[in-house]
Scaffold this motif. Structure first.
Motif, PDB file in Angstrom:
ATOM      1  N   SER A  45      86.723   2.064  30.315  1.00 25.61           N
ATOM      2  CA  SER A  45      85.545   1.323  29.853  1.00 25.61           C
ATOM      3  C   SER A  45      84.260   2.066  30.201  1.00 25.61           C
ATOM      4  O   SER A  45      83.365   2.212  29.359  1.00 25.61           O
ATOM      5  CB  SER A  45      85.513  -0.064  30.474  1.00 25.61           C
ATOM      6  N   LEU A  46      84.154   2.533  31.444  1.00 28.45           N
ATOM      7  CA  LEU A  46      82.964   3.273  31.857  1.00 28.45           C
ATOM      8  C   LEU A  46      82.818   4.576  31.078  1.00 28.45           C
ATOM      9  O   LEU A  46      81.713   4.962  30.698  1.00 28.45           O
ATOM     10  CB  LEU A  46      83.008   3.543  33.356  1.00 28.45           C
ATOM     11  N   LEU A  47      83.924   5.244  30.836  1.00 27.69           N
ATOM     12  CA  LEU A  47      83.899   6.480  30.055  1.00 27.69           C
ATOM     13  C   LEU A  47      83.451   6.210  28.619  1.00 27.69           C
ATOM     14  O   LEU A  47      82.653   6.970  28.054  1.00 27.69           O
ATOM     15  CB  LEU A  47      85.278   7.141  30.068  1.00 27.69           C
ATOM     16  N   SER A  48      83.921   5.132  28.025  1.00 27.64           N
ATOM     17  CA  SER A  48      83.519   4.775  26.668  1.00 27.64           C
ATOM     18  C   SER A  48      82.040   4.446  26.589  1.00 27.64           C
ATOM     19  O   SER A  48      81.352   4.863  25.652  1.00 27.64           O
ATOM     20  CB  SER A  48      84.334   3.580  26.173  1.00 27.64           C
ATOM     21  N   VAL A  49      81.533   3.713  27.581  1.00 30.97           N
ATOM     22  CA  VAL A  49      80.109   3.382  27.604  1.00 30.97           C
ATOM     23  C   VAL A  49      79.278   4.660  27.750  1.00 30.97           C
ATOM     24  O   VAL A  49      78.263   4.842  27.064  1.00 30.97           O
ATOM     25  CB  VAL A  49      79.802   2.389  28.745  1.00 30.97           C
ATOM     26  N   PHE A  50      79.708   5.568  28.609  1.00 33.56           N
ATOM     27  CA  PHE A  50      78.988   6.821  28.807  1.00 33.56           C
ATOM     28  C   PHE A  50      78.952   7.650  27.524  1.00 33.56           C
ATOM     29  O   PHE A  50      77.903   8.151  27.119  1.00 33.56           O
ATOM     30  CB  PHE A  50      79.633   7.627  29.931  1.00 33.56           C
ATOM     31  N   ILE A  51      80.094   7.777  26.861  1.00 31.16           N
ATOM     32  CA  ILE A  51      80.149   8.544  25.617  1.00 31.16           C
ATOM     33  C   ILE A  51      79.282   7.891  24.545  1.00 31.16           C
ATOM     34  O   ILE A  51      78.563   8.567  23.809  1.00 31.16           O
ATOM     35  CB  ILE A  51      81.610   8.702  25.142  1.00 31.16           C
TER      36      ILE A  51
ATOM     37  N   MET B 174      76.075   9.606  22.701  1.00 31.01           N
ATOM     38  CA  MET B 174      76.014   9.718  21.248  1.00 31.01           C
ATOM     39  C   MET B 174      74.744   9.076  20.695  1.00 31.01           C
ATOM     40  O   MET B 174      74.110   9.622  19.790  1.00 31.01           O
ATOM     41  CB  MET B 174      77.257   9.085  20.617  1.00 31.01           C
ATOM     42  N   LEU B 175      74.355   7.923  21.230  1.00 29.90           N
ATOM     43  CA  LEU B 175      73.126   7.274  20.777  1.00 29.90           C
ATOM     44  C   LEU B 175      71.899   8.110  21.128  1.00 29.90           C
ATOM     45  O   LEU B 175      70.957   8.215  20.332  1.00 29.90           O
ATOM     46  CB  LEU B 175      73.004   5.884  21.396  1.00 29.90           C
ATOM     47  N   LYS B 176      71.891   8.691  22.301  1.00 31.19           N
ATOM     48  CA  LYS B 176      70.752   9.516  22.716  1.00 31.19           C
ATOM     49  C   LYS B 176      70.632  10.759  21.847  1.00 31.19           C
ATOM     50  O   LYS B 176      69.539  11.164  21.473  1.00 31.19           O
ATOM     51  CB  LYS B 176      70.945   9.932  24.179  1.00 31.19           C
ATOM     52  N   SER B 177      71.773  11.387  21.527  1.00 29.82           N
ATOM     53  CA  SER B 177      71.711  12.594  20.700  1.00 29.82           C
ATOM     54  C   SER B 177      71.297  12.255  19.261  1.00 29.82           C
ATOM     55  O   SER B 177      70.660  13.057  18.586  1.00 29.82           O
ATOM     56  CB  SER B 177      73.047  13.323  20.710  1.00 29.82           C
ATOM     57  N   LYS B 178      71.655  11.070  18.794  1.00 31.66           N
ATOM     58  CA  LYS B 178      71.280  10.633  17.446  1.00 31.66           C
ATOM     59  C   LYS B 178      69.761  10.400  17.381  1.00 31.66           C
ATOM     60  O   LYS B 178      69.117  10.721  16.395  1.00 31.66           O
ATOM     61  CB  LYS B 178      72.034   9.370  17.076  1.00 31.66           C
TER      62      LYS B 178
END
Length: 80
Positions: free
Chosen positions: A62-68, A72-76
């Motif tokens: 769960s933590l890994l998914s939130v981090f990814i 992804m949102l930041k890079s977008k």
């Protein structure tokens, strides 16, 4: 800085080895010890032998998914 990295590495290795030893003793050796032996008071019931790693794995995923997702949102946002 190198000394601090070594200290952190030694600490993490010690913690990992301690957890591995505890879990191995709990799962493999403890079932063969009499249930009235004093060593049983230092371990959780056998039911938790599966629940603890499953909960830890779900939490980690769960933590890994939130981090990814956040990366992804930041890079977008940077591209736009």
């Amino acid at each position: 800085m190198e000394l601090a990295d070594r200290a952190v590495g030694l600490l993490l290795s010690s913690i990992s080895l301690s957890i591995f030893t505890y879990y191995t003793f709990w799962i493999i050796i403890l079932p063969f010890v009499d249930s009235d032996h004093f060593i049983h008071k230092y371990f959780l019931p056998q039911d938790y032998a599966i629940l603890v790693p499953v909960f830890a794995g779900i939490t980690l995923l769960s933590l890994l998914s939130v981090f990814i997702g956040m990366v992804m949102l930041k890079s977008k946002k940077k591209k736009a």
